[in-house]
Design an enzyme around this catalytic site. Structure first.
Site, PDB file in Angstrom:
ATOM      1  CB  CYS A 129      -0.946  -0.073   1.196  1.00 51.18           C
ATOM      2  SG  CYS A 129      -1.447   1.484   1.916  1.00 51.18           S
ATOM      3  CB  CYS A 169       0.689   1.882   4.133  1.00 54.64           C
ATOM      4  SG  CYS A 169      -1.032   1.378   4.011  1.00 54.64           S
TER       5      CYS A 169
END
Lengths: 105, 293
Positions: A30, A33
């Site tokens: 991600c 993230c």
């Protein structure tokens, strides 16, 4: 410092803390993230002793992720006295995260 | 690695319409290291305008001719537009990280000149954002393993995302918002209907369409243009426009906005004036930054 927690250690870590606990739900694939990671790291140093910081890799820990219905990552949750007090979804700048955390100190 | 990426720009301008172009020219005059993202036609809205009578000094000019003038101006000043689409921008504190496909650019200051072309959100969309509603199917697909996912797709790329999700989810509905040939995996169900509302309790559980209702665990809305607060997480947006003050400052330090993106009236000269104000204030911000160091 941010402690990595797993399905089987999560409850213990949350319930054993008198201080608010900030949990970063993330995964290695991600992008946002990855951007949030260093921001949370900085915050964890700034709030040392006042707030506990944990991170959960949702790939390896489906039980906790499902239990708290994490449907988009990054998700940052604040726990107080063992239950969720606040949730923030998606990347946020440092100041927004600070505001979120300060509400619970 | 591209050496463009390793250096940090003073200023990144997102958008090559009148606001972005004016900002770029003014920042360049002040000798800042800039990058401007946009299109070959600079702005389709301008390019396609048949006749412009309110652009002072150019009575009756066509959008195409005015675009040419802009291009000449940029070329004279040795400003190249980078033809890449910025996917998201992260406020990292000291700088902004601009994600472009698989590349990252860094800039100390930012001007958003993205115009207005994002659609209105569906009823329930904002309410359930992060609780079942998402904008990046490939990002969150693994969280929907063995679950039902609905994709509202506005372009061809959305079909690729749908195909990827269908490998993980147990059921995928695809609601096409465009006409054309659909290139979708066999296990995807195409629903030709107009979405009306997204509902649920704590979490999404249904998409209501004009004629049917779909039970679903997640909804991904894949549009061509993303709204400014999705582009820059944490950016303050009011009534669909980026909130700015007279200095064109947004709520994020070092981030400015100009043009249609900040609100009405949607006019060339207003956009250009704002682009200039944004550029000059960005320059002051950069000077303050370098004095602090």
């Amino acid at each position: 410092m941010i402690k990595e927690v797993m399905d089987n250690t999560f409850n213990e870590e949350i319930s054993s803390s008198d201080a608010p606990v900030v949990v970063d739900f993330w995964a290695p694939w991600c992008g946002p993230c990855k951007m949030l990671g260093p921001v949370i790291e900085e915050l964890s140093n700034e709030y040392e002793g006042k707030v506990k910081f944990l991170k959960v890799n949702v790939d390896n820990n489906p039980v906790v992720s499902q239990m708290y219905r994490v449907s988009s990552i990054p998700t940052v949750m604040v726990f107080k006295n063992g239950s969720t007090a606040d949730t923030m979804v998606g990347f946020r700048p440092k100041n927004s995260l600070k505001e979120l955390i300060d509400k619970h100190i | 690695m591209d050496d463009k990426m390793s250096e940090r720009y003073d200023l990144a301008i997102v958008g090559s319409g009148p606001a972005g172009v004016t900002a770029a020219i003014n920042a360049k005059i002040r000798n800042k290291k800039i990058i401007i993202f946009g299109y070959e036609n600079l702005s389709n809205k301008l390019y396609l305008a048949p006749k412009i009578n309110n652009y002072v000094g150019f009575y009756g000019i066509s959008g195409k001719d005015l675009t040419e003038k802009f291009k000449e101006h940029l070329a004279e000043m040795d400003i190249q537009v980078t033809y890449e689409r910025v996917d998201s921008i992260y406020a990292m504190g000291e700088y902004y990280a601009l994600m472009v496909n698989d590349k990252t650019y860094e800039a100390s200051s930012l001007i958003l000149a993205t115009g207005v072309s994002f659609g209105k959100p569906f009823k329930g969309e904002s309410e359930f954002l992060g609780r079942g509603v998402g904008y990046c199917a490939t990002c969150d697909a693994p969280l929907y393993k063995n679950k039902t996912v609905t994709i509202i797709g506005y372009n061809k790329e959305s079909m690729e995302e749908a195909n990827y999700v269908s490998e993980l989810a147990s059921k995928v509905y695809f609601i096409p918002m465009f006409k054309g040939d659909y290139d979708l995996n066999e296990n995807i169900e195409i629903v030709n209907d107009r979405p009306v509302e997204i509902i649920g309790d704590n979490h999404v559980n249904k998409v209501i369409l004009k004629n049917v209702e779909l039970e679903t665990d997640g909804v991904f809305i894949l549009r061509d243009n993303i709204s400014p607060d999705q582009l820059v997480p944490g950016l303050l947006v009011e009534d669909g426009h980026i909130k700015v003050n007279r200095d064109m400052e947004t709520n994020l330090p070092g981030c400015y906005a100009a043009g249609d993106a900040t609100g009405r009236p949607y006019q060339y000269l207003k956009s250009m004036g704002e682009g200039q104000v944004a550029a000059l204030n960005s320059v002051s911000y950069l000077d303050r930054l370098s004095r602090q160091k």
